[in-house]
Write an enzyme that holds these catalytic residues in place. Structure first.
Site, PDB file in Angstrom:
ATOM      1  N   LYS A   1       0.854  -1.193   0.000  1.00 29.88           N
ATOM      2  CA  LYS A   1       0.000   0.000   0.000  1.00 29.88           C
ATOM      3  C   LYS A   1       0.887   1.240   0.000  1.00 29.88           C
ATOM      4  O   LYS A   1       1.911   1.268   0.706  1.00 29.88           O
ATOM      5  CB  LYS A   1      -0.892  -0.032   1.246  1.00 29.88           C
TER       6      LYS A   1
ATOM      7  N   SER B   1      -9.494   1.758   2.912  1.00 24.02           N
ATOM      8  CA  SER B   1      -8.613   2.563   2.114  1.00 24.02           C
ATOM      9  C   SER B   1      -7.586   1.738   1.355  1.00 24.02           C
ATOM     10  O   SER B   1      -7.014   2.223   0.380  1.00 24.02           O
ATOM     11  CB  SER B   1      -7.899   3.594   2.999  1.00 24.02           C
TER      12      SER B   1
ATOM     13  N   SER C   1      -9.745  -0.379   7.117  1.00 22.03           N
ATOM     14  CA  SER C   1      -9.149  -0.292   5.782  1.00 22.03           C
ATOM     15  C   SER C   1      -8.542  -1.581   5.273  1.00 22.03           C
ATOM     16  O   SER C   1      -8.273  -1.716   4.075  1.00 22.03           O
ATOM     17  CB  SER C   1      -8.062   0.789   5.765  1.00 22.03           C
TER      18      SER C   1
END
Lengths: 478, 478
Positions: free
Chosen positions: B76, B150, B174
């Site tokens: 990420k 997210s 997330s």
């Protein structure tokens, strides 16, 4: 004055020998407290009618069943005793609790008898003992000097031999500073070990109920009774197996203790000399001193009053008008709601980093020795510089709860002014009994009379040899 | 598309059989990722020159020595990979780190190869995956639907079979919401188990690095490698002995699991039915459901966004101009510095109380099952109600880190729109491997193809029987 040293052992021995009854002793002590009222130790002394139920309750009990049978104690007046006003030294704040704080209830259930509620720096905000509308706490050795605070009255009453022990509270040093100024052991337990329910909060995330006693073993005995896990206290923690009274005295024949690399005694050569002597005494008892970097501890200490935690004091007194507080408390708490939430989190981040650093420094050490406070002040000096001199007193106490350490303040001697002074031994959470054991060594190495009483430490002491376990915890499965 | 299911076992088997080399596989996957660019999974894909050192590093290594030898993964883009930009999906924030985050370093040291950095809701603020200037993350099963966020890109890349696993972050959900929307396991580890150093903070006191994998055992394997205590991370915690990979699969033949007494699916009968089916499946696997009061968990969840913790997001982005952020992020973070320090402490008090209550409720339970999210949304629906619908997605995820629980999101089926949906199993800190073991049971009970790949779960699975310990921890004294 009674002719009995007020240690738990001596009191119970006298009861067993029937040389005195609990009623006789407690009423004698009550008279003594009234006669010594000029020290401003008490806010509320129980009257005879209020004491009567405690005598009645003991009548049907066996002394051997109760660890604190008939043992007189004092309660700082920010801790609830059922049916007796809690003032926090702020008359307008006063309320009468229906229930005692669980920590008080535990002591009473073990046979202890409360003489009353003691004076304090208002809302436990101070380390001086002079911030009270109930009169300035006076040092038991020299009334011109501060008693120290905020648990002023609890220290005074114990040192004068009016009670065997006392409960204080200790957020920033309030259970340690007044202890050594009055020649007492002051133990600040591991956070969460003693319930803080029924205690007027100062900083709720940091508050501890603390113990004043004439010697370390009595402090350990009171701790054993008082440390009851309270599931209704969100900050309560379960004690560990090894942190129990049966380990009192169980110290290794050789150990390592940290000594701060840099200390400021604010020009006081007497306190500096006493500190040096204490280090040497620990060495003579098998300790190896290890110089440790102290800057991160000091940085943590500064976070307490320069950081956002004062917002907790503001929260705790939201229902009190600012005008109801003493001017100096108004100033401190009145500014308590200025900080931002982001300041609180940023300070918590820094604290987490400092804790990691300090924990690393303490790894491999059995305890650390530090001055309890750098120097001492007269009441007049505090009057002249009420905030600055108060801060100086907290130099070496403020970091303790922030960093989650346990700490025992130990009296190690007297200054030329006559007042007591001492050091603090501290260690990780759940090392209470170890710290009290080291404190015992140090207090005995400096043996004087206990508190301001006429009784030497030796007279009533048990040996420092570890007691063999008298009970064994077993797990029953199935 | 490669003709290899991207599980760790299958990849290593293929390497061992020399049917493919790490270089061949990684470059194939890179091409595949480029070809599937319309899902908006990636912010940065490493080019061949950047990948080369990883191939070289593996060349001299024995496959058996490296748990993740040649296993492709995604990172990420709020987690540092040395020499590659970290954007946090905010171009103006971009920096190029010299060092990889320790959690990335641990994976690379174990042989894993990063394909690149994945798309996310800007500053990890969102559960939707649409809040990115690098394009909206699209659900792998239906591009009209959100990928969830997210950690949008990490989920998409794993589900599409571009990588074997991916790192996300999970502060409020997330790592869980995008997992089940794309038919993946999403494990949010115990706070502090994986280092968060080198990770762009969202709420530093709550942030976790999370793991996306095609099945639970791979998640457990990645967890084992990634969970390295980092003494330079102030929030790091040491793992427990029982929370290790060798315990994967070691679940009791009968167990108790909590089922929330009241759940709101926001009118979605499909998710409600899947939840009910999952409860029944756990029962069929030996579990006894216990209805638990869920109100205190929900109250804790609300503290996260209605309380002061948003100040942490403000702190984390202080150096970024508000104008550099997407409008929705501006609104959230721009209001982040309004709270008082007293609000922060008051919320922390309430949280401590709620944790005590919730811990009490969970006592005696092996885990709790809850929906990962109540319902799902199209990208258009999020566009219309960007804050409200985002909040709905967090209904059952927001409390997890505040209450210090570990959680595994498990895919349990598909909705008529085609998108995945799942439940979350949660438990106390340091129950990660137990949760993954229960997740394994549930995922296998619902066995479909893995992610959006053509490969069924069974094909590559090992049994759910506990592996006997292959190593024994010994203490060497002296």
């Amino acid at each position: 004055m009674t002719d009995l040293p007020l240690t738990i052992q001596a009191i119970k021995k006298a009861y067993a020998a029937k040389t005195i009854s609990p009623r006789e002793l407690i009423l004698q002590l009550r008279s003594q407290a009234l006669a010594q009222a000029d020290f401003n130790a008490w806010i509320t002394l129980l009257d005879e009618a209020q004491l009567e139920p405690y005598f009645v309750a003991l009548a049907n009990k066996e002394m051997d069943e109760l660890a604190l049978y008939g043992v007189p104690f004092a309660i700082k007046d920010n801790i609830d005793l059922a049916g007796v006003p809690t003032t926090a030294a702020c008359p307008d704040f006063t309320y009468v609790p229906e229930l005692s704080a669980p920590v008080v209830e535990a002591l009473i259930s073990a046979g202890a008898i409360p003489l009353g509620k003691t004076n304090l720096d208002q809302f436990a905000t101070g380390l001086v003992g002079t911030r009270s509308p109930y009169g300035e706490g006076k040092n038991v050795f020299n009334q011109e000097y501060i008693s120290g605070g905020s648990s002023a009255g609890s220290a005074i009453a114990t040192a004068l031999g009016q009670v065997a022990f006392a409960l204080g509270t200790d957020t920033a040093g309030s259970g340690r500073v007044p202890a050594v100024l009055n020649n007492l052991i002051g133990h600040k337990p591991t956070k969460g070990l003693l319930s803080t329910r029924g205690v007027v909060p100062a900083c709720r995330t940091l508050d501890c109920v603390s113990i004043f006693a004439l010697h370390a073993e009595d402090a350990a005995q009171v701790l054993e009774v008082a440390a009851q896990y309270d599931e209704q206290d969100a900050y309560a923690r379960v004690n560990t197996y090894a942190n129990k009274k049966r380990y009192f005295g169980a110290v290794p024949s050789s150990f390592k203790f940290g000594v701060p690399d840099e200390l400021d005694f604010f020009g006081n050569s007497e306190t500096q000399a006493l500190f040096q002597k204490s280090v040497e005494q620990l060495q003579q008892s098998g300790g190896t001193p290890v110089s440790i970097s102290f800057a991160p501890f000091i940085e943590a200490a500064k976070l307490l009053y320069e950081g956002p935690w004062v917002a907790e004091r503001w929260l705790a007194t939201q229902n009190v008008k600012l005008e109801s507080m003493l001017p100096v408390i108004q100033t401190i708490i009145g500014n308590g709601n200025n900080g931002k939430a982001s300041d609180a989190f940023a300070a918590q981040y820094r604290l987490a980093e400092l804790k990691r650093t300090c924990d690393g420094i303490m790894q491999g050490l059995d305890c650390v020795i530090a001055p309890t406070m750098p120097t001492v002040f007269t009441r007049a000096q505090i009057g002249e510089q009420p905030v600055k001199n108060n801060s100086i007193l907290g130099t070496y106490t403020n970091f303790m709860n922030l960093l989650d350490y346990s700490a025992t303040a130990v009296p190690v001697g007297f200054l030329s002014s006559g007042v007591g002074w001492g050091v603090t031994l501290f260690g990780n959470a759940f090392t209470d009994v170890t710290l009290l054991s080291f404190a015992n060594i140090l207090q005995r190495a400096n043996a004087t009379n206990m508190g301001a009483t006429a009784y030497p430490l030796e007279q009533v002491s048990s040996s420092a040899t570890p007691c063999p376990p008298t009970e064994i915890d077993v797990v029953v499965c199935g």
